[in-house]
Design an enzyme around this catalytic site. Structure first.
Site, PDB file in Angstrom:
ATOM      1  N   ASN A  97       0.880  -1.168   0.000  1.00 33.52           N
ATOM      2  CA  ASN A  97       0.000   0.000   0.000  1.00 33.52           C
ATOM      3  C   ASN A  97       0.925   1.227   0.000  1.00 33.52           C
ATOM      4  OD1 ASN A  97      -1.817   2.026   0.484  1.00 33.52           O
ATOM      5  ND2 ASN A  97      -2.736   1.076   2.296  1.00 33.52           N
TER       6      ASN A  97
ATOM      7  N   ARG B  69      -2.462  -2.063  -3.621  1.00 39.17           N
ATOM      8  CA  ARG B  69      -3.681  -1.288  -3.445  1.00 39.17           C
ATOM      9  C   ARG B  69      -3.590  -0.075  -4.361  1.00 39.17           C
ATOM     10  NH1 ARG B  69      -5.085   3.106   0.971  1.00 39.17           N
ATOM     11  NH2 ARG B  69      -7.264   3.390   0.451  1.00 39.17           N
TER      12      ARG B  69
ATOM     13  N   HIS C 110     -12.722   3.007  -0.447  1.00 40.92           N
ATOM     14  CA  HIS C 110     -12.762   1.992   0.626  1.00 40.92           C
ATOM     15  C   HIS C 110     -13.455   0.710   0.146  1.00 40.92           C
ATOM     16  CE1 HIS C 110     -12.817   5.404   3.888  1.00 40.92           C
ATOM     17  NE2 HIS C 110     -11.574   4.994   3.650  1.00 40.92           N
TER      18      HIS C 110
ATOM     19  N   LEU D 211     -15.792   3.492   9.454  1.00 42.09           N
ATOM     20  CA  LEU D 211     -15.505   4.727  10.187  1.00 42.09           C
ATOM     21  C   LEU D 211     -14.068   4.702  10.687  1.00 42.09           C
ATOM     22  CD1 LEU D 211     -18.809   4.779  12.337  1.00 42.09           C
ATOM     23  CD2 LEU D 211     -18.441   5.683  10.020  1.00 42.09           C
ATOM     24  N   GLY D 212     -13.169   5.201   9.869  1.00 46.18           N
ATOM     25  CA  GLY D 212     -11.774   5.337  10.288  1.00 46.18           C
ATOM     26  C   GLY D 212     -11.465   6.818  10.313  1.00 46.18           C
TER      27      GLY D 212
ATOM     28  N   ARG E 197     -11.776  15.589   7.046  1.00 51.96           N
ATOM     29  CA  ARG E 197     -12.525  16.013   5.856  1.00 51.96           C
ATOM     30  C   ARG E 197     -13.953  16.377   6.235  1.00 51.96           C
ATOM     31  NH1 ARG E 197     -10.986  10.757   3.113  1.00 51.96           N
ATOM     32  NH2 ARG E 197      -8.791  11.037   2.588  1.00 51.96           N
TER      33      ARG E 197
ATOM     34  N   ASP F 253      -9.035  12.486  16.680  1.00 52.46           N
ATOM     35  CA  ASP F 253      -9.045  11.152  17.272  1.00 52.46           C
ATOM     36  C   ASP F 253     -10.270  11.003  18.167  1.00 52.46           C
ATOM     37  OD1 ASP F 253      -8.571   8.839  18.866  1.00 52.46           O
ATOM     38  OD2 ASP F 253      -6.455   8.960  18.297  1.00 52.46           O
TER      39      ASP F 253
ATOM     40  N   GLY G  64     -11.258   1.965  12.484  1.00 53.30           N
ATOM     41  CA  GLY G  64     -10.812   2.402  13.817  1.00 53.30           C
ATOM     42  C   GLY G  64     -11.917   2.864  14.753  1.00 53.30           C
TER      43      GLY G  64
ATOM     44  N   GLU H 162      -8.311  -5.191   5.045  1.00 54.86           N
ATOM     45  CA  GLU H 162      -8.133  -4.901   3.624  1.00 54.86           C
ATOM     46  C   GLU H 162      -6.979  -5.680   3.023  1.00 54.86           C
ATOM     47  OE1 GLU H 162      -8.621  -0.750   4.989  1.00 54.86           O
ATOM     48  OE2 GLU H 162      -9.280  -0.354   2.950  1.00 54.86           O
TER      49      GLU H 162
HETATM   50  P1  AMP Z   1      -8.348   3.956  10.825  1.00 54.58           P
HETATM   51  O1  AMP Z   1      -8.290   5.057   9.811  1.00 54.58           O
HETATM   52  O2  AMP Z   1      -9.324   2.862  10.489  1.00 54.58           O
HETATM   53  O3  AMP Z   1      -6.993   3.428  11.224  1.00 54.58           O
HETATM   54  O4  AMP Z   1      -8.956   4.629  12.156  1.00 54.58           O
HETATM   55  C1  AMP Z   1      -8.214   5.581  12.889  1.00 54.58           C
HETATM   56  C2  AMP Z   1      -9.137   6.276  13.866  1.00 54.58           C
HETATM   57  O5  AMP Z   1      -9.801   5.325  14.699  1.00 54.58           O
HETATM   58  C3  AMP Z   1      -8.414   7.187  14.857  1.00 54.58           C
HETATM   59  O6  AMP Z   1      -8.216   8.465  14.295  1.00 54.58           O
HETATM   60  C4  AMP Z   1      -9.377   7.227  16.011  1.00 54.58           C
HETATM   61  O7  AMP Z   1     -10.297   8.296  15.823  1.00 54.58           O
HETATM   62  C5  AMP Z   1     -10.148   5.945  15.922  1.00 54.58           C
HETATM   63  N1  AMP Z   1      -9.865   5.006  17.026  1.00 54.58           N
HETATM   64  C6  AMP Z   1      -8.865   4.112  17.116  1.00 54.58           C
HETATM   65  N2  AMP Z   1      -8.942   3.459  18.297  1.00 54.58           N
HETATM   66  C7  AMP Z   1     -10.010   3.940  18.960  1.00 54.58           C
HETATM   67  C8  AMP Z   1     -10.624   3.675  20.219  1.00 54.58           C
HETATM   68  N3  AMP Z   1     -10.142   2.756  21.049  1.00 54.58           N
HETATM   69  N4  AMP Z   1     -11.706   4.388  20.558  1.00 54.58           N
HETATM   70  C9  AMP Z   1     -12.208   5.332  19.726  1.00 54.58           C
HETATM   71  N5  AMP Z   1     -11.688   5.615  18.521  1.00 54.58           N
HETATM   72  C10 AMP Z   1     -10.605   4.939  18.139  1.00 54.58           C
END
Ligand code: AMP
Length: 430
Positions: free
Chosen positions: A22, A106, A195, A224-225, A256, A297, A346, A400
């Site tokens: 990736n 990817r 995605h 939801l990341g 975003r 976050d 996440g 993924e």
């Molecule tokens: P991803 O893009 O799928 O890696 O998701 C990253 C995002 O997941 C981070 O910016 C956080 O907002 C959220 N995240 C990760 N761990 C947690 C957690 N334990 N509780 C709440 N949000 C989380």
């Protein structure tokens, strides 16, 4: 035997490993998987490529070797991949191993031409290059990664798996923007969605969790990341998704804005005197949760709400949930009947308060979350809805890399991988 068309050498039946790459603009993430049993042999990343403080983190997952990390200048993607290759070689799983069946890449934007994983030829690369204007941040990095891997192993099948592929089944009325058709066609302006690898994996895995075939269920997937998107999947096929021409449309994300009145852009130009680039940065990097409250976050946002009653954080959370709820409602209407809503990535996998708030008040739609089940932390796919609920609510960790490796492996093993049959699939509208 070398194929006349691609120059790639068919691998022996014992070649069961796939290296998944990736490639970002200044990073490469990778995983080596053995598709004989789906086991991960190594994971790692190189970041800050081109800087003095490039960092490589390599974690072998078999053979008891230790995680290795080093910070040293890595000039470019070629040097990065060479460094990765050296790490893999030290584990006895180098790129020259006869067990390596293919390298999977990817690729973010495949436009309309690529609705399936595709062995990379010069024509395929040229098409990915043609799509750079609609994916200026992502496709150039993906191309660099591909060229670099080709240079290291010119004889090995290199396969592109596109983020847009799963969404190519969207009906035209869902993919079209209601703008002048000639202009849209001339500039390939339409909704592509992203995605897709995650939406494909999670919708299928959700069906499995329900003990059904994907063709039998309708699923709303909420990825939801830091980036976030929703999709409506009917019988295994995507019929709508929230991201559009670019990943900017749709849900509120970490940085975003998601959906916005396009007139905001003219207003910012005319009234605030901002340049196109400044507006681009504003909407992609300084909006969403970070724009609303200074944090992207979700853990930090919940901490600020729970510990200090922070109003900006609370508003950001509410805006985020409100948008999410609107998409759940919209996709419920698009699908007609819904068997499951699946949370992933996440935030979706970890943030119980987000899941609870997103379906709160939707009991009339058959949606509910059991507080006890929702609080459980696990890496396994699981249901969090109460027994009585008509619609299952699920948490399904996305994977993924596994999905890419599975698609790549299936392709290189299948008849379709016969050289000459490997061209782009799907309609060529552009
Ligand atoms: P991803 O893009 O799928 O890696 O998701 C990253 C995002 O997941 C981070 O910016 C956080 O907002 C959220 N995240 C990760 N761990 C947690 C957690 N334990 N509780 C709440 N949000 C989380």
């Amino acid at each position: 035997m070398t194929s006349p068309n691609t120059g790639t050498t068919p691998k022996p039946a014992t070649a069961t490993r796939v290296l998944v790459l990736n490639s970002g603009s200044s990073s490469v993430k990778y995983q080596l998987l053995d598709m004989a049993d789906g086991a991960r042999l190594a994971v790692g990343l190189v970041e800050r490529i081109g800087e003095e403080t490039s960092r490589l983190v390599h974690t072998p997952l078999t053979g008891g070797a230790e995680r290795r990390e080093r910070t040293a200048p890595i000039a470019d993607h070629r040097a990065a991949l060479e460094a990765v290759a050296a790490e893999l070689k030290a584990d006895g799983t180098g790129l020259d191993s006869p067990e390596l069946a293919a390298i999977g890449h990817r690729v973010v934007h495949g436009g309309l031409k690529f609705s399936a994983p595709t062995v990379i030829t010069d024509e395929v690369l040229a098409e990915v290059e043609r799509l750079v204007p609609v994916a200026p941040l992502h496709n150039p990095a993906n191309i660099t990664g591909i060229r670099t891997a080709q240079a290291l192993r010119p004889d090995l099948p290199q396969v592109a798996v596109f983020d847009t592929a799963f969404h190519t089944t969207m009906p035209e009325y869902a993919a079209r923007y209601a703008i002048d058709a000639e202009t849209a066609d001339a500039h390939r302006i339409r909704r592509y969605g992203f995605h897709g690898t995650s939406h494909a994996y999670v919708s299928r895995r959700t069906a499995q969790l329900l003990g059904k075939d994907p063709s039998e269920v309708n699923v709303i997937v909420l990825h939801l990341g830091n980036g976030a998107s929703a999709s409506a999947v009917a019988g295994g096929r995507c019929v709508d998704t929230s991201m559009g021409l670019t990943p900017l449309e749709g849900l509120v994300m970490g940085t975003r804005s998601g959906d916005i009145d396009p007139a905001v852009v003219f207003h910012l130009k005319r009234v605030a005197g901002m340049s196109d680039d400044e507006i681009d940065v504003l909407l992609n990097k300084k909006s969403g949760l970070v724009g609303l409250c200074g944090d992207n976050d979700m853990r930090e946002i919940r901490r600020r709400i729970d510990e200090g009653g922070d109003q900006a954080a609370a508003l950001a959370f509410d805006v985020y949930i409100h948008r999410l709820k609107k998409y759940i409602g919209a996709y419920y209407a698009v699908l007609g009947t819904v068997d499951a809503v699946a949370f992933t990535a996440g935030v979706g996998e970890n943030a119980a308060p987000v899941r609870a708030a997103a379906v709160a008040g939707l009991e009339e739609l058959g949606l509910a979350v059991d507080a006890g089940l929702n609080a459980v932390r696990s890496d396994e796919p699981r249901l969090i809805s109460p027994e009585y609920a008509r619609v299952a609510v699920a948490v399904v960790p996305t994977d993924e890399e596994l999905e890419i490796a599975q698609q790549v492996y299936a392709l290189v093993r299948s008849e379709a991988a016969v050289p000459g049959n490997r061209g782009p699939t799907g309609p060529a509208h552009d």
